[in-house]
Scaffold this active site. Sequence first.
Site, short mmCIF file in Angstrom:
data_model
loop_
_atom_site.label_atom_id
_atom_site.label_comp_id
_atom_site.label_asym_id
_atom_site.label_seq_id
_atom_site.Cartn_x
_atom_site.Cartn_y
_atom_site.Cartn_z
N ALA A 85 -23.94 -39.36 -14.85
CA ALA A 85 -24.29 -40.77 -14.67
C ALA A 85 -23.01 -41.51 -14.28
O ALA A 85 -21.90 -41.08 -14.61
CB ALA A 85 -24.85 -41.32 -15.98
N GLY A 136 -25.27 -36.26 -16.68
CA GLY A 136 -26.54 -36.58 -16.02
C GLY A 136 -26.84 -35.66 -14.84
O GLY A 136 -28.00 -35.48 -14.48
N GLU A 184 -28.46 -32.78 -16.40
CA GLU A 184 -29.77 -33.24 -16.88
C GLU A 184 -30.76 -33.41 -15.72
O GLU A 184 -31.94 -33.06 -15.83
CB GLU A 184 -29.61 -34.56 -17.65
CG GLU A 184 -28.86 -34.34 -18.98
CD GLU A 184 -28.41 -35.64 -19.62
OE1 GLU A 184 -27.74 -36.44 -18.94
OE2 GLU A 184 -28.72 -35.85 -20.80
N GLU A 213 -20.43 -35.57 -22.22
CA GLU A 213 -20.52 -36.97 -22.68
C GLU A 213 -19.73 -37.21 -23.96
O GLU A 213 -19.26 -38.32 -24.21
CB GLU A 213 -21.99 -37.35 -22.91
CG GLU A 213 -22.82 -37.48 -21.65
CD GLU A 213 -23.49 -36.19 -21.19
OE1 GLU A 213 -23.09 -35.10 -21.66
OE2 GLU A 213 -24.41 -36.27 -20.37
N1 CAA Z 1 -19.02 -41.64 -12.76
C1 CAA Z 1 -18.31 -42.41 -11.91
N2 CAA Z 1 -17.38 -41.93 -11.08
C2 CAA Z 1 -17.12 -40.61 -11.12
C3 CAA Z 1 -17.80 -39.75 -11.98
C4 CAA Z 1 -18.79 -40.31 -12.83
N3 CAA Z 1 -19.54 -39.56 -13.67
N4 CAA Z 1 -17.33 -38.50 -11.82
C5 CAA Z 1 -16.38 -38.58 -10.86
N5 CAA Z 1 -16.26 -39.86 -10.43
C6 CAA Z 1 -15.34 -40.39 -9.43
C7 CAA Z 1 -13.94 -40.47 -9.97
O1 CAA Z 1 -13.77 -41.66 -10.71
C8 CAA Z 1 -13.14 -40.45 -8.68
O2 CAA Z 1 -13.20 -41.74 -8.11
P1 CAA Z 1 -11.84 -42.49 -7.66
O3 CAA Z 1 -11.31 -41.62 -6.55
O4 CAA Z 1 -12.32 -43.82 -7.20
O5 CAA Z 1 -10.95 -42.49 -8.85
C9 CAA Z 1 -13.94 -39.52 -7.79
O6 CAA Z 1 -15.27 -39.47 -8.34
C10 CAA Z 1 -13.41 -38.10 -7.77
O7 CAA Z 1 -13.29 -37.66 -9.11
P2 CAA Z 1 -11.96 -36.97 -9.68
O8 CAA Z 1 -10.75 -37.52 -9.02
O9 CAA Z 1 -12.03 -37.06 -11.18
O10 CAA Z 1 -12.21 -35.47 -9.18
P3 CAA Z 1 -11.65 -34.12 -9.82
O11 CAA Z 1 -12.00 -33.06 -8.85
O12 CAA Z 1 -10.25 -34.29 -10.27
O13 CAA Z 1 -12.51 -33.91 -11.19
C11 CAA Z 1 -14.56 -33.86 -12.46
C12 CAA Z 1 -13.88 -33.64 -11.09
C13 CAA Z 1 -14.06 -32.81 -13.45
C14 CAA Z 1 -16.06 -33.68 -12.25
C15 CAA Z 1 -14.23 -35.27 -12.99
O14 CAA Z 1 -14.51 -36.22 -11.94
C16 CAA Z 1 -15.01 -35.67 -14.19
O15 CAA Z 1 -14.72 -35.24 -15.29
N6 CAA Z 1 -16.04 -36.56 -14.00
C17 CAA Z 1 -16.80 -37.11 -15.08
C18 CAA Z 1 -17.76 -36.08 -15.68
C19 CAA Z 1 -18.53 -36.70 -16.83
O16 CAA Z 1 -17.98 -37.09 -17.82
N7 CAA Z 1 -19.87 -36.78 -16.67
C20 CAA Z 1 -20.73 -37.36 -17.68
C21 CAA Z 1 -20.99 -38.82 -17.33
S1 CAA Z 1 -21.88 -39.66 -18.61
C22 CAA Z 1 -23.49 -39.18 -18.43
O17 CAA Z 1 -23.83 -38.45 -17.52
C23 CAA Z 1 -24.48 -39.73 -19.44
C24 CAA Z 1 -25.83 -39.11 -19.39
O18 CAA Z 1 -26.20 -38.33 -20.23
C25 CAA Z 1 -26.78 -39.44 -18.32
#
Ligand code: CAA
Length: 257
Positions: free
Chosen positions: A65, A108, A111, A131
Site C-alpha cells: 500500500a 498490500g 495481499e 508492515e
Molecule cells: N509506498 C510508497 N512508496 C513506495 C513504497 C510504498 N509501499 N515502496 C516503494 N516506494 C517508493 C520509494 O519511496 C521510492 O520512491 P522515491 O524514489 O520517491 O524515494 C521508490 O518507490 C523506490 O523505492 P526504493 O528506493 O526504496 O527501492 P529499493 O529497490 O531500494 O527497495 C523495497 C525496494 C525493498 C521494496 C523498498 O522500497 C521497500 O521496503 N518498500 C516498502 C515495502 C513495505 O513496507 N510495504 C508495506 C506497505 S504497508 C501495507 O502494504 C499495508 C497493507 O497491509 C495494505
Amino acid sequence: MAYETILVEVKGKVGVVTLNRPQALNALNGQLIDEVNAAIDGFEKDGDIGCIVLTGSEKAFAAGADIKEMQGRTFPGTYLDDKFADWDRISQRHKPIIAAVAGFALGGGCELAMMCDFIIAADNAKFGQPEINLGVIPGAGGTQRLTKAIGKAKAMDLILTGRMMDVNEAERAGLVARIVPLADLMAETMKAADSIAAKSLPSVLMAKEAINRAFEVALSEGLRFERRVFSSLFATHDQKEGMAAFIEKRKPDFQNR
Ligand code: CAA
C-alpha cells in the site's frame, strides 16, 4: 475510461491489467485500486473474456500500500474510511484472476496477489508482509489469507519478523502455484489464462466458487455445495457437448451456456 496508474489490454479471450506506477514500485494508492476495480468490472461484464491476468513490472508486482498516502491517517479515520473494502472487491469477482508476479510482492502487494485465484511467479519474485516494520500490521487480508495459504508457523514467522521469502520458499510453502523464468512469465501466464478461457465459462465460474467455499464453510457444507453445483451443470449445453465430444473423440465446441 482513461487510466493513469494501470495499463489494460485484451489478448484474445483474456483481459490483462498491468499495474503501472514504476516510480513508486507500483505502490497501491486509492486511485490505482479504483482503476483496477473499474478495469475488472469491464472484464466481468464482457462476454468475450474468460480469464483475467493481473501483473506488475519485472522489478515489482507491488511494493505494498502507498505509505506516503497512509502516513497521516488516524485510527477512527482509517477504520471509518474502510479503504480495504475496495481492495477486497478483487477477491469477490466471478471470473478467474491469475496474478503474474515478478519482483517485490510486499505488504498490500502480497495481499493483492493473494486476492487473485492463483499466483504464477517469476524466479526473481519476493514475497513478504513487512508492515510490522512500519508500526502496523497487514490490513488487506495478510493475517488471514497468508495463514490459510502457508499455515500458522510460517505466517507468524513472516508477519512478526517482516522478512521477505524468495520464490522457492513461497512455492514450497504453497503460496505460489508455479515458478517460471522471469523472461517467460507473461508467455507462461497467458498460456494458462488462454487454457482457462477456452473452457466452458459456467464450469470455470462454478469451479472457482466451489474452491473458494472451502475457505468459508465446514467440510460437510462445502461438499453439499459442490454436489449441488456439479448437478446444476448438467443443465448446460456445454456439459452435453463436453461429454459427447469425449465419446466421439473430438474437441468440444463450448458455447458458455
Ligand atoms: N509506498 C510508497 N512508496 C513506495 C513504497 C510504498 N509501499 N515502496 C516503494 N516506494 C517508493 C520509494 O519511496 C521510492 O520512491 P522515491 O524514489 O520517491 O524515494 C521508490 O518507490 C523506490 O523505492 P526504493 O528506493 O526504496 O527501492 P529499493 O529497490 O531500494 O527497495 C523495497 C525496494 C525493498 C521494496 C523498498 O522500497 C521497500 O521496503 N518498500 C516498502 C515495502 C513495505 O513496507 N510495504 C508495506 C506497505 S504497508 C501495507 O502494504 C499495508 C497493507 O497491509 C495494505
